[in-house]
Design an enzyme around this catalytic site. Structure first.
Site, PDB file in Angstrom:
ATOM      1  N   SER A 147      99.475   9.206  66.681  1.00  0.00           N
ATOM      2  CA  SER A 147     100.782   9.015  67.302  1.00  0.00           C
ATOM      3  C   SER A 147     100.739   9.594  68.709  1.00  0.00           C
ATOM      4  O   SER A 147     100.553  10.799  68.880  1.00  0.00           O
ATOM      5  CB  SER A 147     101.843   9.730  66.461  1.00  0.00           C
ATOM      6  OG  SER A 147     103.102   9.608  67.068  1.00  0.00           O
TER       7      SER A 147
ATOM      8  N   HIS B 173     102.170   4.468  67.974  1.00  0.00           N
ATOM      9  CA  HIS B 173     101.447   5.069  66.864  1.00  0.00           C
ATOM     10  C   HIS B 173     100.740   3.991  66.046  1.00  0.00           C
ATOM     11  O   HIS B 173     101.022   2.799  66.179  1.00  0.00           O
ATOM     12  CB  HIS B 173     102.350   5.963  66.004  1.00  0.00           C
ATOM     13  CG  HIS B 173     103.197   5.277  64.996  1.00  0.00           C
ATOM     14  ND1 HIS B 173     104.358   5.818  64.504  1.00  0.00           N
ATOM     15  CD2 HIS B 173     103.076   4.085  64.363  1.00  0.00           C
ATOM     16  CE1 HIS B 173     104.875   4.995  63.620  1.00  0.00           C
ATOM     17  NE2 HIS B 173     104.128   3.944  63.508  1.00  0.00           N
TER      18      HIS B 173
END
Lengths: 343, 343
Positions: free
Chosen positions: B212, B316
């Site tokens: 992420s 992400h």
């Protein structure tokens, strides 16, 4: 630990809960339990709307309501709260609960229907009646601690053990028994009918009501200050948002109310009650709107700081009502009162 | 607006998404799209672990890796990042992506297997290889804006239109095609095997990996300052928590890394990558742990302040891997490196 859905309301699922069987919530919470014989409950909101100058005259209808509640088939529990609404009107709502719709019907016919149903002459008040009578499969409760019930839970048989379905987004939905088989999506939209100062709202399918409260009666001085200084102002911003701009996210009407005692004076309890287009709309606001994310953050910080010693009590009750489980009427009320805002 | 799940991966559902068909996210986001012929991708993390004093010597294996990537069947994309781990070791990870597991296998046999698979003599390094090769049905991506891809998305065919399944808790799960029919619950737990400075981790079913990231390259001075002063420190607290105490909530290992360029110097990009017992564990941390609630609150405040003018890029990629889609080996690494922490 047990399921929030009692055994007798478990059905073959067509929809899954959001968490797995192995989920363990990080802190305890409890739900109200009714006797299995209870199939339907009634939540009746009797509102009185007036200008501050007419405060004194308001005592007469409020006392009549109390007298009526003592009559045969009166509610198992009632309480009262007040706030100043977005149009500047004082609003006192007396909220009564039954766990037997037949008794409610009997009582209402004799004592309740007149509240907003009968024409009033020469009184400076608005009257409104907002009633849900949900099947037991269509609502849920949640309590942060045992020992003092509020709302519908007072007429329940007692409290559960710690339940599994809480402390995650989606727990509210998963606690409602109907979520086992239905997405509870809304259908239609509310319509108004009536004239000459008397309006009814023809409801839509799967309207949602939440009453979500806090009770700081038991807090000591330092915890009370923390609540009043760090949490309550953030809560108020969120409640103000819903009151003034809630329509933008599916909130038809929202009232942030202070509970009052028998003498009409405030006690150390408050709650927000709000009408929503759907449970989904409530979920989306709670999960992602900045005002509620801030409330959640403030509450979490508070509870982390205090840990298990926290004396603040939190509870809520959430209902998703079928159209035929709803009743709304407004007499002499301003045109943006309650569900009238939705139409 | 379109579904995050591409048409060719839609199946008859046994499980519902968390939101209804009428859900409209409050802001746009996008997902990577592969050609329908892509059935499986490979994400390979080649780690180098060393003490700061040995920094200079580290350049040799890092250069060898770059050379190897240029060979036949090398990755479609790779990047590199570094951090200092919880035991004080410098760690540089070179991450490579393929969209064709046959080409990866061919390349890996010739060039990759030796990274941590072969015995090293007289080098002051630890080597580790962490590989997932998920079916296309077992991972999802999300991008806050179009125009600059990261990670697996660089080897994809392109980006989707705005997708529906985002901006609510549960969107991550709903974007993974397998969620249509599986709860992706974990089964078993990771085990270590090996000795003499060479350990492999025998994985369990439905392990979860998230990468992420954030990219503040394009921010102007005032936005950059807001990110670095108000968001990054909150993110760091959360990343530190996962690194040091993540096991308490199902996070096996977490690395908060700074991307480095070809010259080894930091660029204005960072990411967290973490290994989780399950997607559920990641969901629970993200939704309710105070450290991530704070991150979410800070990010929301930032994005509300900047509105559509924000130049910060967020992305992400999240994978839920079957046991046979995972490969972990560690040579000369300290005993709490990566997935070794889990066993």
């Amino acid at each position: 630990m047990e399921s929030a859905i009692p055994d007798h309301l478990k059905t073959a699922r067509t929809r899954h809960p959001r968490v797995g069987d192995d989920y363990v919530p990080p802190y305890p919470a409890f739900v109200a339990r009714h006797k299995p014989s209870v199939a339907r409950v009634v939540m009746a909101y009797f509102g009185l709307q007036f200008l501050a100058a007419d405060e004194q005259a308001a005592s007469a209808p409020l006392e009549q309501a109390v007298t009526a509640f003592k009559a045969e088939d009166g509610p198992g529990h009632w309480d009262r709260a007040r706030y100043t609404d977005e149009a500047g009107y004082e609003t006192i709502i007396t909220i009564a609960y039954w766990d037997d719709p037949a008794r409610f019907d009997s009582w209402f016919a004799s004592y309740g229907a007149a509240w907003a149903g009968e024409d009033k002459t020469n009184v400076p008040f608005g009257f409104f009646t907002e009633i849900l009578r949900p099947s037991i499969t269509r609502y849920e409760t949640l309590f942060s601690s045992a020992g003092r019930m509020e709302g519908i839970a007072v007429v329940a048989d007692g409290l559960s053990d710690m339940v599994q379905e809480h402390a995650y987004w989606g727990g509210m939905r998963d606690r409602i028994p109907l979520s086992q088989t239905s997405d509870m999506a809304p259908a239609g939209s509310p319509q108004a009918t009536g004239a000459n100062g008397y309006l009814r709202v023809v409801p839509h399918e799967n309207l949602c009501l939440i009453r979500s409260g806090q009770d700081w009666t038991d807090t000591d001085a330092s915890e009370r200050q923390l609540y009043l200084d760090d949490v309550e102002p953030v809560l108020r911003v969120g409640m103000d948002f819903l009151r003034d701009e809630g329509l933008s996210c599916g909130c038809f009407a929202s009232r942030y109310m202070r509970v009052v005692g028998a003498d009409g004076k405030s006690v150390e309890k408050s709650f927000g009650m709000s009408w929503w287009k759907s449970l989904s709309a409530l979920e989306r606001w709670a999960e992602s709107h900045p005002t509620h994310v801030a409330i959640f953050g403030a509450a979490m910080k508070y509870l982390m700081a205090l840990g298990p010693s926290a004396k603040l009590r939190l509870y809520h009750e959430v209902t998703v009502a079928a159209a035929d489980e709803q009743f709304f009427e407004y007499r002499n009320c301003h045109p943006k009162t309650g569900m009238l805002r939705a139409v």
